[in-house]
Design a protein around this motif. Structure first.
Motif, PDB file in Angstrom:
ATOM      1  N   TRP A  44       1.362  -3.775   9.826  1.00  0.00           N
ATOM      2  CA  TRP A  44       1.946  -2.890   8.829  1.00  0.00           C
ATOM      3  C   TRP A  44       3.411  -2.617   9.167  1.00  0.00           C
ATOM      4  N   GLY A  45       4.220  -2.432   8.136  1.00  0.00           N
ATOM      5  CA  GLY A  45       5.573  -1.961   8.358  1.00  0.00           C
ATOM      6  C   GLY A  45       5.572  -0.458   8.593  1.00  0.00           C
ATOM      7  N   GLN A  46       6.751   0.083   8.790  1.00  0.00           N
ATOM      8  CA  GLN A  46       6.875   1.519   9.057  1.00  0.00           C
ATOM      9  C   GLN A  46       6.941   2.340   7.774  1.00  0.00           C
ATOM     10  N   LYS A  57      -1.330  12.794   0.897  1.00  0.00           N
ATOM     11  CA  LYS A  57      -2.498  12.148   0.281  1.00  0.00           C
ATOM     12  C   LYS A  57      -2.931  10.921   1.064  1.00  0.00           C
ATOM     13  N   GLY A  58      -3.941  10.245   0.557  1.00  0.00           N
ATOM     14  CA  GLY A  58      -4.486   9.083   1.228  1.00  0.00           C
ATOM     15  C   GLY A  58      -3.782   7.791   0.861  1.00  0.00           C
ATOM     16  N   LEU A  59      -4.285   6.707   1.438  1.00  0.00           N
ATOM     17  CA  LEU A  59      -3.730   5.384   1.188  1.00  0.00           C
ATOM     18  C   LEU A  59      -4.207   4.860  -0.163  1.00  0.00           C
ATOM     19  N   GLN A  62       1.364   5.702  -0.058  1.00  0.00           N
ATOM     20  CA  GLN A  62       0.748   6.964   0.353  1.00  0.00           C
ATOM     21  C   GLN A  62       1.605   8.113  -0.159  1.00  0.00           C
ATOM     22  N   TRP A 110      -4.081   1.176  -2.306  1.00  0.00           N
ATOM     23  CA  TRP A 110      -3.683  -0.214  -2.479  1.00  0.00           C
ATOM     24  C   TRP A 110      -3.045  -0.373  -3.851  1.00  0.00           C
ATOM     25  N   TYR A 152       4.211   0.960   2.033  1.00  0.00           N
ATOM     26  CA  TYR A 152       4.044   0.094   3.192  1.00  0.00           C
ATOM     27  C   TYR A 152       3.804  -1.345   2.745  1.00  0.00           C
ATOM     28  N   VAL A 195       0.873  -1.172   0.000  1.00  0.00           N
ATOM     29  CA  VAL A 195       0.000   0.000   0.000  1.00  0.00           C
ATOM     30  C   VAL A 195       0.912   1.223   0.000  1.00  0.00           C
ATOM     31  N   TYR A 208      -8.388  -7.374   5.020  1.00  0.00           N
ATOM     32  CA  TYR A 208      -7.927  -6.335   5.933  1.00  0.00           C
ATOM     33  C   TYR A 208      -6.502  -6.623   6.367  1.00  0.00           C
ATOM     34  N   SER A 209      -5.816  -5.568   6.797  1.00  0.00           N
ATOM     35  CA  SER A 209      -4.409  -5.684   7.173  1.00  0.00           C
ATOM     36  C   SER A 209      -4.238  -5.395   8.659  1.00  0.00           C
ATOM     37  N   ASP A 210      -3.818  -6.410   9.389  1.00  0.00           N
ATOM     38  CA  ASP A 210      -3.666  -6.204  10.829  1.00  0.00           C
ATOM     39  C   ASP A 210      -2.250  -5.813  11.233  1.00  0.00           C
TER      40      ASP A 210
END
Lengths: 110, 118
Positions: B108-110, B43-45, B39, B47, B95, B37, B104-106
């Motif tokens: 996430w990396g940094q 702006k927004g996320l 960004q 996929w 990300y 994903v 869904y993604s539980d």
């Protein structure tokens, strides 16, 4: 793959409740119970808050709740707190086996 | 603890290439679908791609189809994103994240920043 529609901003006072809407189509939000919500602070990675429309992961406050009606999903935050001020994104599975996010909503706690 | 650590970002010229990596630990990587994903600044996320646990099912957003390739090495607990023909509008934090049934993604990396500029 059009983004889901969210309000750009919402605001509320501490203790109040707010609701963020997320509108899609019958090919995404309306077609599946696979809507998730994420909280993101500036410069940080998103955090999962709600999955499968209304389920809360372990550790997420029960002040956060999700629902869906037709092509629109909603995230409600009750008992608003200063720490809730962040950006919120909805996401949905789609009929193309892909995924789509909303444009994001900036929550301001007054 | 679950950890996802992205690397490989940086400054690249338009038309150039870059390969992102995501090192996973603390969970069963080989039984997890994964996703990228991004960004863009302010702006927004968005996929951009997902891959099944075995790598036999792969999906891309139209914005990157034909230019980006997702892959994984379960033996090395690693996820990759090969990015070619990069454009200025590919500038973003990228990300990697897990994908659960229901998409869904539980975890996430940094994130790793990719800047495409001359």
């Amino acid at each position: 793959q059009s983004a889901l529609t969210q309000p750009a901003s919402v605001s509320g006072s501490p203790g109040q409740s707010i609701t963020i809407s997320c509108t899609g189509t019958s090919s995404d939000v309306g077609g599946y119970n696979y809507v998730s919500w994420y909280q993101q602070y500036p410069g940080k990675a998103p955090k999962l808050m709600i999955y499968d429309v209304s389920n809360r992961p372990s550790g997420v406050s029960n002040r956060f709740s999700g629902s869906k009606s037709g092509n629109t999903a909603s995230l409600t935050i009750s008992g608003l707190q200063a720490e809730d001020e962040a950006d919120y994104y909805c996401s949905s599975y789609t009929s193309s086996n892909t995924r789509v996010f909303g444009g994001g909503t900036k929550l301001t706690v007054l | 603890d679950v950890q996802l650590v992205e690397s490989g970002g940086g400054l690249v010229k338009p038309g150039g290439s870059l390969r992102l990596s995501c090192a996973a630990s603390g969970f069963s990587f080989s039984t997890s679908s994964m996703t990228w994903v991004r960004q863009a600044p302010g702006k927004g996320l968005e996929w951009i791609s997902s891959i099944s646990k075995t790598g036999d099912s792969i999906y891309y957003a139209d914005s990157v189809k034909g230019r980006f390739t997702i892959s994984r090495d379960n033996a090395k607990n690693s996820l990759f994103l090969e990015m070619n023909s990069l454009r200025a509008d590919d500038t973003a934090v990228y990300y990697c994240a897990t994908v659960k049934p229901g998409s869904y993604s539980d975890y996430w990396g940094q994130g790793t920043l990719v800047t495409v500029s001359s």
